[in-house]
Design a protein around this motif. Structure first.
Motif, PDB file in Angstrom:
ATOM      1  N   GLU A 478      97.627  56.671  49.466  1.00 35.57           N
ATOM      2  CA  GLU A 478      97.737  57.745  48.469  1.00 35.57           C
ATOM      3  C   GLU A 478      98.716  57.271  47.274  1.00 35.57           C
ATOM      4  OE1 GLU A 478      95.259  60.346  50.083  1.00 35.57           O
ATOM      5  OE2 GLU A 478      96.363  60.499  48.114  1.00 35.57           O
ATOM      6  N   VAL A 479      99.485  56.160  47.641  1.00 31.43           N
ATOM      7  CA  VAL A 479     100.567  55.986  46.609  1.00 31.43           C
ATOM      8  C   VAL A 479     100.184  55.519  45.344  1.00 31.43           C
ATOM      9  CG1 VAL A 479     102.296  55.402  48.490  1.00 31.43           C
ATOM     10  CG2 VAL A 479     100.741  53.456  47.317  1.00 31.43           C
ATOM     11  N   THR A 480      98.905  55.318  45.107  1.00 29.59           N
ATOM     12  CA  THR A 480      98.562  54.716  43.766  1.00 29.59           C
ATOM     13  C   THR A 480      98.503  56.148  42.891  1.00 29.59           C
ATOM     14  OG1 THR A 480      96.280  55.359  44.578  1.00 29.59           O
ATOM     15  CG2 THR A 480      97.064  53.026  44.660  1.00 29.59           C
ATOM     16  N   CYS A 481      98.694  57.436  43.168  1.00 30.92           N
ATOM     17  CA  CYS A 481      98.795  58.423  42.493  1.00 30.92           C
ATOM     18  C   CYS A 481      99.960  58.554  41.748  1.00 30.92           C
ATOM     19  CB  CYS A 481      98.193  59.808  43.039  1.00 30.92           C
ATOM     20  SG  CYS A 481      99.355  60.289  44.401  1.00 30.92           S
ATOM     21  N   ILE A 482     101.064  57.708  41.717  1.00 27.54           N
ATOM     22  CA  ILE A 482     102.295  57.951  41.088  1.00 27.54           C
ATOM     23  C   ILE A 482     101.966  57.737  39.701  1.00 27.54           C
ATOM     24  CG2 ILE A 482     103.087  55.600  41.390  1.00 27.54           C
ATOM     25  CD1 ILE A 482     105.908  56.561  41.967  1.00 27.54           C
ATOM     26  N   LYS A 483     102.804  58.625  38.945  1.00 24.86           N
ATOM     27  CA  LYS A 483     102.528  58.640  37.696  1.00 24.86           C
ATOM     28  C   LYS A 483     103.290  57.381  36.770  1.00 24.86           C
ATOM     29  CE  LYS A 483     101.232  63.307  36.412  1.00 24.86           C
ATOM     30  NZ  LYS A 483     101.711  64.561  35.543  1.00 24.86           N
ATOM     31  N   LYS A 484     102.821  57.072  35.725  1.00 17.13           N
ATOM     32  CA  LYS A 484     103.504  55.862  35.039  1.00 17.13           C
ATOM     33  C   LYS A 484     105.024  55.943  34.780  1.00 17.13           C
ATOM     34  CE  LYS A 484      99.349  54.331  32.369  1.00 17.13           C
ATOM     35  NZ  LYS A 484      98.530  54.092  31.273  1.00 17.13           N
ATOM     36  N   GLY A 485     105.382  56.920  34.133  1.00 13.35           N
ATOM     37  CA  GLY A 485     106.788  57.305  33.918  1.00 13.35           C
ATOM     38  C   GLY A 485     107.634  57.486  34.897  1.00 13.35           C
ATOM     39  N   ALA A 486     107.009  57.600  36.212  1.00 11.47           N
ATOM     40  CA  ALA A 486     108.006  57.836  37.354  1.00 11.47           C
ATOM     41  C   ALA A 486     108.524  56.606  37.765  1.00 11.47           C
ATOM     42  CB  ALA A 486     107.016  58.420  38.588  1.00 11.47           C
ATOM     43  N   PHE A 487     107.880  55.264  37.618  1.00 10.03           N
ATOM     44  CA  PHE A 487     108.459  54.010  37.867  1.00 10.03           C
ATOM     45  C   PHE A 487     109.814  53.708  37.251  1.00 10.03           C
ATOM     46  CE2 PHE A 487     105.380  52.369  40.633  1.00 10.03           C
ATOM     47  CZ  PHE A 487     104.149  52.626  39.944  1.00 10.03           C
ATOM     48  N   SER A 488     109.796  54.199  35.700  1.00 10.53           N
ATOM     49  CA  SER A 488     110.895  54.095  35.137  1.00 10.53           C
ATOM     50  C   SER A 488     112.080  54.895  35.520  1.00 10.53           C
ATOM     51  CB  SER A 488     110.599  54.516  33.673  1.00 10.53           C
ATOM     52  OG  SER A 488     109.562  53.514  33.038  1.00 10.53           O
ATOM     53  N   LEU A 489     111.724  56.024  36.043  1.00 13.45           N
ATOM     54  CA  LEU A 489     112.786  57.032  36.684  1.00 13.45           C
ATOM     55  C   LEU A 489     112.976  56.293  37.882  1.00 13.45           C
ATOM     56  CD1 LEU A 489     111.080  60.356  36.123  1.00 13.45           C
ATOM     57  CD2 LEU A 489     113.046  59.464  34.943  1.00 13.45           C
ATOM     58  N   SER A 510     104.352  47.835  45.238  1.00 13.66           N
ATOM     59  CA  SER A 510     104.177  46.504  44.417  1.00 13.66           C
ATOM     60  C   SER A 510     103.099  45.853  45.248  1.00 13.66           C
ATOM     61  CB  SER A 510     105.098  45.590  44.016  1.00 13.66           C
ATOM     62  OG  SER A 510     105.859  45.195  45.635  1.00 13.66           O
ATOM     63  N   THR A 511     102.679  46.341  46.350  1.00 12.99           N
ATOM     64  CA  THR A 511     101.644  45.725  47.297  1.00 12.99           C
ATOM     65  C   THR A 511     100.196  46.164  46.573  1.00 12.99           C
ATOM     66  OG1 THR A 511     101.475  47.431  48.864  1.00 12.99           O
ATOM     67  CG2 THR A 511     102.673  45.589  49.428  1.00 12.99           C
ATOM     68  N   HIS A 512     100.274  47.248  45.565  1.00 13.59           N
ATOM     69  CA  HIS A 512      99.019  47.907  45.165  1.00 13.59           C
ATOM     70  C   HIS A 512      98.756  46.927  44.063  1.00 13.59           C
ATOM     71  CE1 HIS A 512      98.401  51.397  47.843  1.00 13.59           C
ATOM     72  NE2 HIS A 512      99.646  51.313  48.153  1.00 13.59           N
ATOM     73  N   GLU A 513      97.579  46.625  43.800  1.00 12.22           N
ATOM     74  CA  GLU A 513      97.074  45.905  42.637  1.00 12.22           C
ATOM     75  C   GLU A 513      97.178  46.846  41.381  1.00 12.22           C
ATOM     76  OE1 GLU A 513      93.326  44.355  43.229  1.00 12.22           O
ATOM     77  OE2 GLU A 513      92.892  43.600  41.171  1.00 12.22           O
ATOM     78  N   SER A 514      96.818  47.804  41.548  1.00 11.39           N
ATOM     79  CA  SER A 514      96.979  48.862  40.416  1.00 11.39           C
ATOM     80  C   SER A 514      98.383  49.358  39.989  1.00 11.39           C
ATOM     81  CB  SER A 514      96.216  50.209  40.630  1.00 11.39           C
ATOM     82  OG  SER A 514      96.975  51.002  41.675  1.00 11.39           O
ATOM     83  N   CYS A 515      99.458  49.055  40.836  1.00  9.23           N
ATOM     84  CA  CYS A 515     100.721  49.694  40.441  1.00  9.23           C
ATOM     85  C   CYS A 515     101.406  48.329  39.890  1.00  9.23           C
ATOM     86  CB  CYS A 515     101.468  49.658  41.656  1.00  9.23           C
ATOM     87  SG  CYS A 515     100.594  51.535  42.407  1.00  9.23           S
ATOM     88  N   ARG A 516     101.056  47.108  40.124  1.00 12.76           N
ATOM     89  CA  ARG A 516     101.877  45.928  39.633  1.00 12.76           C
ATOM     90  C   ARG A 516     101.875  45.722  38.193  1.00 12.76           C
ATOM     91  NH1 ARG A 516      98.259  42.015  43.503  1.00 12.76           N
ATOM     92  NH2 ARG A 516      99.293  42.735  45.617  1.00 12.76           N
ATOM     93  N   PRO A 517     100.865  45.934  37.269  1.00 10.93           N
ATOM     94  CA  PRO A 517     101.153  46.042  35.977  1.00 10.93           C
ATOM     95  C   PRO A 517     102.105  47.212  35.201  1.00 10.93           C
ATOM     96  CG  PRO A 517      98.860  45.692  36.402  1.00 10.93           C
ATOM     97  CD  PRO A 517      99.476  46.272  37.712  1.00 10.93           C
ATOM     98  N   GLU A 518     102.039  48.112  36.101  1.00 11.56           N
ATOM     99  CA  GLU A 518     102.889  49.304  35.652  1.00 11.56           C
ATOM    100  C   GLU A 518     104.317  49.079  36.010  1.00 11.56           C
ATOM    101  OE1 GLU A 518      99.675  51.263  34.037  1.00 11.56           O
ATOM    102  OE2 GLU A 518     101.832  51.342  33.896  1.00 11.56           O
ATOM    103  N   ILE A 519     104.734  48.552  37.287  1.00 15.41           N
ATOM    104  CA  ILE A 519     105.965  48.175  37.591  1.00 15.41           C
ATOM    105  C   ILE A 519     106.493  47.134  36.580  1.00 15.41           C
ATOM    106  CG2 ILE A 519     107.166  47.173  39.425  1.00 15.41           C
ATOM    107  CD1 ILE A 519     105.256  48.428  41.396  1.00 15.41           C
TER     108      ILE A 519
END
Length: 683
Positions: A478-489, A510-519
């Motif tokens: 489920e963790v891929t549902c985190i919003k982009k701005g939340a990473f900065s926070l 960071s193990t999620h492929e979809s999260c890596r660019p956003e991180i």
């Protein structure tokens, strides 16, 4: 049971004569019929005490829905049009609460009844409450025209009654009798308005307008009745046709082979049983758990109860869902929050006082002040009896779970209580970790952490970070549902008391492929590089693991190289604790063309890597030879640089070519060939 529902439906239908919002109210009435019809079966099933608690709330929600239907059949047409948006919200709220109560009951009854309840839940979820355009337009025109006059001391003679005539035509107030009924309805509402000043003002104004202009409205409406009727019929015919087409587009029907024969719902995790028939894993497993040893479809006795995944069908279902824009839900991930309680009572009455209104208090803020009551946390519920304490604890947890979407509306102390209660609950029951209360669950928790940091509340920071870490660790899907701005926070908390937990969360994300660019784009790399220069070994290890995960993304690799990641790896090549992580990062970075130049030009980097060619670890050897091979194949001058940096490269590569792993042998062989070509050409 079918005849019982029919009788109930006819009884309720005869009880209501909806003046306005006919389609919307009829839709709600049908849902009330459906839910009411299953109540006797639920009672006969004698569910656990927790199920009886939810059943009590369900009956309470049915009563509230009936009250809403009665209100719409007895109220003033004009006032219903004025408050059309509020009526639509109340219908939606009633549907949502019926669904939630049924969902709680579902886990406490036998499988066949649970399947029937699931079908009703599906109907509730698919129900739409759409306002009639003409009624909505009438309400809008009426509000915009009459609102300015409410601020004046009494109605004025300059009032334009065009809006009233327009609304009357749309709402079919076209006869003297209709005007009289409308006046009577308004007076009835006034008698029940209590101290609601705004409502009284609107009602008094409407009554004044009908008393003054009622006769002229009727005369004009009767002249236009025939024309209006024709237009209305034409509109309704066109609308029905368009609605039918829209329903087909909005609710595509899955093929029968995609549906579970038990639940008749779209399958998420199809499995094949001994009879060769495919079922949804959750439902067939529950069928077996209840003692059945036959196939639900063929009725034949099964030689065993083993389940074999139907991967081909699952792929086809996923493909169909993507094509039709449907989100397929894994019901097995829903937490069965009430299953741990033993049945301590079989009577609704024995739990009635405890259950009274709990769903309503959970999901709805106090209308008087727009704030959710602050006394709903489990800390405020106490009982001396042991069984009741267990029941009350679960009730408090349910409240806290439901309050999470409204967390920002609570006072700070109550926010902390809710987060702590949910954290303790997930700590106690790992099976409940799959529960995703709502889409923005992770983002909301990140905001809570930032607020705790801003307020200097260290306890809240630790509680919130532990909950968030537990969730992302154990519920990775489920963790891929985190919003982009939340990473900065989240990254803003790296210098807080919970930096260790934040890094651990980033490691999982960071193990999620979809999260890596956003991180990578969130600005995390600069603080992570800063941590690498610290002396905190725990934080350094987490930072290296995050970089390693990010380095599997080729686009992020370029970013890492540009920011100087490679020179920062050299000190860790000399530290036995983190050499493997540093080698893995360098190996991944070599997928980028820019890596070779950076490695070659970084002081001591090639020499440090070459030392691992003689390592006792075959894995380290494999990484080292892969890095050197990537560097040397880019430019011939780098081959010479490798040979100059370490005199032991040649014999080490020969040894690896003979005794190394298959991958290491291949890389060592190619690297030796490159060196031999250089010697042969005399370069």
């Amino acid at each position: 049971m079918g005849s019982g529902i029919t009788v109930m439906a006819e009884t309720l239908s005869n009880s209501y004569r909806f003046k306005v919002h006919y389609e919307m109210c009829t839709e709600l009435m049908k849902l009330v019929h459906k839910v009411s019809g299953v109540i006797p079966q639920i009672e006969a099933a004698r569910p656990r005490s927790s199920g009886m608690l939810a059943l009590s709330s369900l009956t309470s929600e049915i009563d509230k829905a009936k009250q809403l239907l009665h209100y719409c059949s007895e109220s003033s047409k004009l006032y219903l049009a004025l408050t059309s948006d509020a009526i639509a919200r109340r219908c939606q709220r009633s549907r949502d609460l019926l669904e939630r109560s049924l969902d709680l009951v579902r886990n406490s009854v036998p499988i066949l009844l649970a399947i029937e309840i699931c079908h009703i839940i599906d109907e509730l979820r698919n129900a739409n409450f759409v306002l009639d355009p003409s009624e909505m337009e009438a309400g809008k025109v009426l509000r915009e025209s009459l609102r300015p006059h409410l601020s004046i001391d009494g109605p004025t003679e300059t009032l334009d009654i065009g809006a009233l005539k327009f609304a009357a035509s749309k709402l079919h107030i076209m006869s003297q009798r209709a005007v009289v009924i409308e006046k009577r309805s308004i007076k009835n509402l006034l008698s029940k308005a209590g101290d609601r000043k705004a409502k009284k003002e609107w009602l008094k104004f409407l009554l004044y307008l009908l008393n003054k202009y009622g006769n002229s409205i009727v005369a004009e409406q009767q002249e236009n009745a025939i024309i209006l009727g024709d237009i209305t019929n034409e509109f309704q015919t066109s609308r029905s046709s368009n609605d039918a087409k829209a329903d087909l587009l909005r609710n595509p029907v899955p093929p029968d082979e995609f549906k579970c024969p038990l639940s008749l719902r779209l399958m998420y995790d199809p499995v094949i049983i001994a009879s060769g028939v495919t079922f949804e894993r959750m439902w067939i497993q529950r069928w077996f758990n209840e003692g059945y040893d036959t196939c639900p479809k063929t009725k034949e006795k099964l030689p065993h109860q083993l389940l074999a995944p139907n991967s081909i069908l699952k792929h086809e279902i996923s493909k169909w869902c993507v094509e039709h824009g449907i989100k397929n839900i894994d019901l097995s991930k829903r937490a069965e929050t009430l299953c741990s309680l033993e049945a301590s009572s079989t009577s609704i009455n024995s739990l009635g006082s405890l259950a009274h209104g709990y769903v309503d208090s959970i999901y709805n803020p106090d209308p008087s002040n727009g704030r959710v009551p602050d006394d709903l946390s489990s800390n405020s519920i106490q009982s001396d009896d042991g069984d009741q304490r267990c029941e009350t604890s679960t009730l408090g947890t349910l409240r806290s779970l439901a309050l999470l979407p409204k967390l920002k509306e609570l006072q700070w102390e109550s926010q902390c209580n809710v987060v702590e209660d949910v954290k303790n609950y997930l700590d106690r029951d790992e099976q409940a970790i799959g529960l995703a209360p709502f889409e923005n669950f992770l983002t909301l928790l990140v905001h809570f952490l930032v607020d705790a940091h801003d307020q200097g509340d260290i306890k809240a920071q630790r509680t919130g970070s532990q909950l968030l870490l537990t969730y992302v660790t154990k519920n990775r899907y489920e963790v891929t549902c985190i919003k982009k701005g939340a990473f900065s926070l989240l990254i803003s908390l790296l210098d807080s008391e919970v930096s260790e937990q934040v890094l651990a969360m980033l490691e999982v994300l960071s193990t999620h492929e979809s999260c890596r660019p956003e991180i990578a784009a969130s600005g995390v790399l600069a603080p992570i590089f800063k941590i690498l220069g610290s002396r905190n070994r725990i934080l350094q290890e987490s930072a290296l693991k995050i970089l390693n995960n990010l380095s599997y993304d080729c686009y992020v690799c370029d970013h890492l190289i540009y920011l100087g990641c490679i020179p920062k790896m050299v000190p860790f090549l000399e530290n036995s604790l983190f050499t493997k992580l540093a080698l893995m990062i360098l190996k991944n970075l070599c997928n980028s063309e820019e890596a070779s130049t950076s490695i070659a030009e970084t002081n001591k980097c090639i020499a440090s890597v070459a030392e691992f060619l003689e390592s006792a670890s075959s894995e380290d050897q494999e990484y080292a030879v892969a890095i050197l091979h990537s560097v040397c194949r880019e430019q011939i001058r780098y081959c010479k640089l490798v040979l100059e940096e370490s005199f032991t490269v040649y014999p080490a590569l020969i040894n690896i070519k003979t005794n190394g792993s298959d991958k290491a042998k291949a890389s060592a062989s190619e690297l030796l060939s490159l060196f031999q070509d250089i010697e042969h050409d005399g370069l």
